[in-house]
Design a protein around this motif. Sequence first.
Motif, PDB file in Angstrom:
ATOM      1  N   ARG A 110       8.993  -7.215 -10.986  1.00 26.34           N
ATOM      2  CA  ARG A 110       7.642  -7.737 -11.138  1.00 26.34           C
ATOM      3  C   ARG A 110       7.063  -7.148 -12.414  1.00 26.34           C
ATOM      4  O   ARG A 110       7.584  -6.182 -12.963  1.00 26.34           O
ATOM      5  N   VAL A 111       5.976  -7.731 -12.883  1.00 24.23           N
ATOM      6  CA  VAL A 111       5.366  -7.287 -14.130  1.00 24.23           C
ATOM      7  C   VAL A 111       3.950  -6.814 -13.842  1.00 24.23           C
ATOM      8  O   VAL A 111       3.224  -7.429 -13.048  1.00 24.23           O
ATOM      9  N   LEU A 112       3.570  -5.704 -14.451  1.00 26.49           N
ATOM     10  CA  LEU A 112       2.183  -5.246 -14.364  1.00 26.49           C
ATOM     11  C   LEU A 112       1.695  -4.878 -15.766  1.00 26.49           C
ATOM     12  O   LEU A 112       2.461  -4.382 -16.590  1.00 26.49           O
ATOM     13  N   ASN A 151       8.480  -2.075  -5.993  1.00 29.60           N
ATOM     14  CA  ASN A 151       7.241  -1.613  -5.376  1.00 29.60           C
ATOM     15  C   ASN A 151       6.140  -1.675  -6.410  1.00 29.60           C
ATOM     16  O   ASN A 151       6.348  -2.057  -7.549  1.00 29.60           O
ATOM     17  N   LEU A 152       4.952  -1.299  -6.025  1.00 28.35           N
ATOM     18  CA  LEU A 152       3.788  -1.541  -6.862  1.00 28.35           C
ATOM     19  C   LEU A 152       3.265  -0.299  -7.552  1.00 28.35           C
ATOM     20  O   LEU A 152       2.349  -0.375  -8.351  1.00 28.35           O
ATOM     21  N   SER A 153       3.812   0.859  -7.228  1.00 29.99           N
ATOM     22  CA  SER A 153       3.233   2.062  -7.816  1.00 29.99           C
ATOM     23  C   SER A 153       3.847   2.335  -9.175  1.00 29.99           C
ATOM     24  O   SER A 153       4.934   1.872  -9.486  1.00 29.99           O
ATOM     25  N   ARG A 154       3.139   3.065  -9.951  1.00 27.27           N
ATOM     26  CA  ARG A 154       3.636   3.451 -11.256  1.00 27.27           C
ATOM     27  C   ARG A 154       3.695   4.971 -11.319  1.00 27.27           C
ATOM     28  O   ARG A 154       2.810   5.640 -10.833  1.00 27.27           O
ATOM     29  N   GLN A 196      -1.191 -12.036  -9.298  1.00 25.31           N
ATOM     30  CA  GLN A 196      -0.098 -12.510  -8.457  1.00 25.31           C
ATOM     31  C   GLN A 196       0.161 -11.664  -7.208  1.00 25.31           C
ATOM     32  O   GLN A 196       0.771 -12.147  -6.249  1.00 25.31           O
ATOM     33  N   PRO A 226      -3.338   0.194  -8.986  1.00 24.51           N
ATOM     34  CA  PRO A 226      -3.547  -1.195  -8.577  1.00 24.51           C
ATOM     35  C   PRO A 226      -4.988  -1.393  -8.091  1.00 24.51           C
ATOM     36  O   PRO A 226      -5.499  -0.581  -7.319  1.00 24.51           O
ATOM     37  N   ARG A 273       4.194   8.061 -12.093  1.00 25.40           N
ATOM     38  CA  ARG A 273       5.588   8.445 -11.967  1.00 25.40           C
ATOM     39  C   ARG A 273       6.308   8.366 -13.313  1.00 25.40           C
ATOM     40  O   ARG A 273       7.009   9.281 -13.708  1.00 25.40           O
ATOM     41  N   THR A 274       6.103   7.250 -13.999  1.00 23.57           N
ATOM     42  CA  THR A 274       6.780   7.042 -15.280  1.00 23.57           C
ATOM     43  C   THR A 274       5.810   7.228 -16.448  1.00 23.57           C
ATOM     44  O   THR A 274       6.146   7.802 -17.466  1.00 23.57           O
TER      45      THR A 274
END
Lengths: 149, 149, 149, 149
Positions: A83-85, A146-149, B53, B96, C113-114
């Motif tokens: 997915r892209v964020l 997943n959605l976390s970064r 999305q 998010p 995280r990154t």
Amino acid sequence: MAAFEPSDPGYAKRVRNSYARQQVMTFIGAELVDLQPGYCEIHLPYRPELSQQDGFFHAGIISTIADSAGGYASYTLMAADTRVLTVEYKMNLLAPARGERLIARGQVIKNGRTLVIAKADIGVIRNGEETLCATLLETLISLADNLSR
Amino acid sequence: MAAFEPSDPGYAKRVRNSYARQQVMTFIGAELVDLQPGYCEIHLPYRPELSQQDGFFHAGIISTIADSAGGYASYTLMAADTRVLTVEYKMNLLAPARGERLIARGQVIKNGRTLVIAKADIGVIRNGEETLCATLLETLISLADNLSR
Amino acid sequence: MAAFEPSDPGYAKRVRNSYARQQVMTFIGAELVDLQPGYCEIHLPYRPELSQQDGFFHAGIISTIADSAGGYASYTLMAADTRVLTVEYKMNLLAPARGERLIARGQVIKNGRTLVIAKADIGVIRNGEETLCATLLETLISLADNLSR
Amino acid sequence: MAAFEPSDPGYAKRVRNSYARQQVMTFIGAELVDLQPGYCEIHLPYRPELSQQDGFFHAGIISTIADSAGGYASYTLMAADTRVLTVEYKMNLLAPARGERLIARGQVIKNGRTLVIAKADIGVIRNGEETLCATLLETLISLADNLSR
């Protein structure tokens, strides 16, 4: 600008599916009109509901389609199971966004392993003539599952 | 942050009049809830129509209220016979934007003669708890009596 | 600003080793004067060789120490076996950087995280008084064991 | 990119005079190698003193020549009795700046009355081959006869 080779041959369907889930695009009346590897073009007809205090397109609305144009240009090049964020963007306003239609052209500048850098130029059509009204530079991240970064 | 002295004692009415003309604020359901010299706070309840999305607030929508919060924070300090335009902004997404409400707090950093530099922090309320989800840094210009730059 | 817990108890030595390898810091005369989890402060005495056309600190030199301050603030929180690279930054100049010393205070905003998002405020000391002259907002990436992104 | 008509026929001498007063350019070894209306190109040979912890050009040094390239591209179009100051810039790093020479190409995007928007692309030459390693987007202001903003 170099041509890009998409790693996922089914990129167009994947991008359009994601775009269709961006309810804000339908809400403001935006339309994805062109999609190529590393490129995405979104149009937005004028409506008074999208305006700032002088009746022009609001900067936030400009960036809404510009961010999506840059983001989906990037997403064409990402792997199928990602997915892209948006990480961040910066936009300069170059001329009043006064007119009957906005055109955001998103273009990948650098397709990195984790991060993609894209730009979007935004033109406004007034009486049939296009003027560059904003330019955006942004960073996007490809995420696995997943959605976390 | 230093306290600011507005040069126009009627700043609140002037700002609220301009805000009321930003039709996009009504369209998305945003509300100006606090205004002080150099400060402006805008709230935005969640609606699926504002989502990207994954169902979160779209980055462009976040920046729509953040830009207005920073812009109106700046406009509180401008002279009575001026208008305000956004020159540019940069926004980083920090988490998010998932939740029932966004809160954008615009704050002037530097009140210059022609240019004002402002920031906006954007929190998202989820289950009653606020998380910082974005931060924006922007430049605004005070214009006398026409729209060109 | 929330307090941060470093995952690597030996962060200070690791950061200072990396700083010592930034030859540009020695070249311009910058000094790392404070390091805390999520925080880094770098000072730079004025020298005419660092000036732009009006004799002030050049914007690029301001961003050189601001980027390192934000980057090393971030690096305090990264894992022991990583390296840090700057993804992008944006800096606003708030006042002429005229004075005898620059102070860049880097502070982590979000420790992901990154990616890590950091800011740096830069003050200039003139006749013993400090003025905020620039603010920087940046994105950094933690990399495992190679240099590509 | 549209061709620009300079309002000051003596722009080249005016820009080169200002450049010569930027002592930091001499200090780091940068050279102004091309100047056209709305365009400026600055080269910088590698020296270990300009490096970050991995031995590449430090991001701040990249932005030092990129900011000057964008700024002097802008200054070519300003009136004879003005000075130029950087308002803000944002730079994305696209690839490690590893090589024997940097080339910053500054280009005006929009020449406004008070503000000029410029970009700079920065390439790094390694073994004779150029790679785009950074891109910068910036805002500059034209000031009449004093230094305050």
